[in-house]
Design a protein around this motif. Structure first.
Motif, short mmCIF file in Angstrom:
data_model
loop_
_atom_site.label_atom_id
_atom_site.label_comp_id
_atom_site.label_asym_id
_atom_site.label_seq_id
_atom_site.Cartn_x
_atom_site.Cartn_y
_atom_site.Cartn_z
N VAL A 217 -44.12 77.79 -25.16
CA VAL A 217 -45.43 77.22 -25.42
C VAL A 217 -45.81 76.32 -24.25
O VAL A 217 -44.95 75.68 -23.64
N SER A 218 -47.10 76.27 -23.96
CA SER A 218 -47.59 75.38 -22.91
C SER A 218 -47.54 73.95 -23.43
O SER A 218 -48.24 73.61 -24.38
N THR A 219 -46.68 73.12 -22.86
CA THR A 219 -46.50 71.76 -23.36
C THR A 219 -46.69 70.77 -22.22
O THR A 219 -46.49 71.11 -21.05
N SER A 220 -47.03 69.53 -22.55
CA SER A 220 -47.13 68.47 -21.54
C SER A 220 -45.72 68.08 -21.10
O SER A 220 -44.72 68.45 -21.75
N ALA A 221 -45.64 67.30 -20.01
CA ALA A 221 -44.33 66.83 -19.53
C ALA A 221 -43.63 66.01 -20.63
O ALA A 221 -42.42 66.11 -20.82
N GLU A 222 -44.43 65.22 -21.37
CA GLU A 222 -43.84 64.38 -22.42
C GLU A 222 -43.29 65.26 -23.55
O GLU A 222 -42.20 65.00 -24.08
N GLU A 223 -44.05 66.29 -23.91
CA GLU A 223 -43.58 67.19 -24.98
C GLU A 223 -42.34 67.97 -24.52
O GLU A 223 -41.39 68.14 -25.29
N ALA A 224 -42.35 68.39 -23.25
CA ALA A 224 -41.16 69.08 -22.74
C ALA A 224 -39.96 68.15 -22.78
O ALA A 224 -38.83 68.58 -23.09
#
Ligand SMILES: NC(=O)c1ccc[n+]([C@@H]2O[C@H](COP(=O)([O-])OP(=O)(O)OC[C@H]3O[C@@H](n4cnc5c(N)ncnc54)[C@H](OP(=O)(O)O)[C@@H]3O)[C@@H](O)[C@H]2O)c1
Length: 315
Positions: A217-224
């Protein structure tokens, strides 16, 4: 021949359905009569110009990285393929693709198509299947008994990843919405949870730990970073869209994967299809002339799942 063509980067409106010259094979190449190509998100990424630094296409460009079809013409220096052979393959991302009635392909990018099921449907296998295989086994070295979280398992790559991880003996947790849950359960997923709410999900707050996290899934750096935090010491985070950061203190490695064409690996996947170990899921079959509408549907998140595009000559 009819083909989908674009002459500049842009929205789906740049895709034209036109007559262009049928290609001829060069040294080491064959021409494939296309039974189908499939839509992959990368087709929209290249069309939009977002990947121009990685895959510099020449205009006019024909999209369609996956091909299923039959050998129509064999170029010089090609051994092992004959006219009429049924093949599948992942084509070079920067060359003209298979959203056309015929496509030129490097002979060594192709493998014999599955004999079970419709030839056109096998266009749904190459890129997504190879991505799943390479992420699980080349990058993360997934082994029997390990636990894996597959985030975005409802998509094409995720469907193959769940099946291959189960076959390898892993314990699979999959994130998916209701529309994909039953299919993933049939594929053997041990646990299916809803899309991750990175702040609030019980999975995160319970400090769940996996040997491997595969993020599709395309995630932000924080979500990653949250996902990397779900990897146990010494484990692996693999992302198709979002890179994560290594965590050296915990020996957690993080890697973004870039799929490559590999006919030997693809042959392994085809064997699994023919052995009944790997299912190809095709949600929709659309005429090639509707390519722009399919890209639109993808951009608007309306695609019902893996969609193949079928030329008029084989509709
Ligand atoms: N780097 C590479 O080499 C490479 C190779 C292949 C693909 N990719 C990328 O990897 C991603 C997956 O590819 P794909 O072909 O599998 O795409 P896809 O078939 O278009 O996947 C779409 C699915 O993603 C799921 N999804 C969407 N948002 C989600 C979220 N927030 N949480 C969990 N699941 C979510 C949905 O599943 P539900 O049905 O469950 O709602 C949807 O059906 C794409 O972004 C693609 O560009 C990269």
């Amino acid at each position: 021949m009819k083909a989908v063509v674009y002459r500049r980067y842009g929205g789906s409106e740049v895709l034209k359905y036109e007559d262009i010259e049928r290609p001829v094979p060069g040294q080491g190449q064959v021409v494939v009569k296309v039974a189908a190509t499939s839509f992959n998100p990368v087709d929209a990424g290249i069309r939009g110009g977002y990947l121009s630094e990685v895959y510099a296409v020449r205009f006019p460009h024909v999209p369609g990285v996956d091909v299923a079809g039959t050998i129509f013409q064999v170029g010089d220096g090609v051994q092992g393929w004959e006219v009429g052979d049924a093949v599948v393959g992942m084509l070079p991302l920067d060359a003209n693709g298979a959203a056309a009635e015929y496509v030129v392909a490097p002979a060594d990018a192709l493998t014999t198509a599955p004999t079970s099921g419709e030839l056109a449907d096998s266009a749904a296998l190459p890129t997504a299947g190879l991505t799943a295989w390479q992420a699980l086994f080349e990058v993360a070295s997934l082994r029997a008994g390990q636990t894996i979280l597959i985030n975005g398992a409802g998509g094409a790559v995720g469907g193959y990843a769940v099946q291959l991880a189960k076959e390898a003996g892993a314990v699979v947790t999959a994130t998916a919405s209701a529309r994909s849950a039953d299919r993933l359960r049939n594929y053997g997923a041990d646990r299916i949870i809803d899309y991750i709410d990175y702040g609030a999900t019980p999975l995160v707050s319970a400090g769940a730990v996996f040997d491997v996290v595969l993020n599709l899934v395309s995630t932000s750096a924080e979500e990653a970073a949250v996902l990397v935090g779900l990897v146990g010491d010494g484990g692996f985070y693999v992302g198709t869209m979002a890179a994560g950061q290594d965590d050296p203190k915990r020996r957690v490695r993080a890697q973004r994967i870039f799929v490559r064409s590999d006919a030997v690996q693809l042959a392994g996947l085809v064997n699994r299809v023919d052995d009944g170990q790997l299912s190809i899921d095709v949600a929709d079959r659309r005429p090639l002339s509707e390519a722009a509408a399919v890209h639109d549907d993808s951009d608007a998140n309306r695609l019902p799942g893996k969609t193949i595009l079928v030329p008029r000559s084989v509709e």
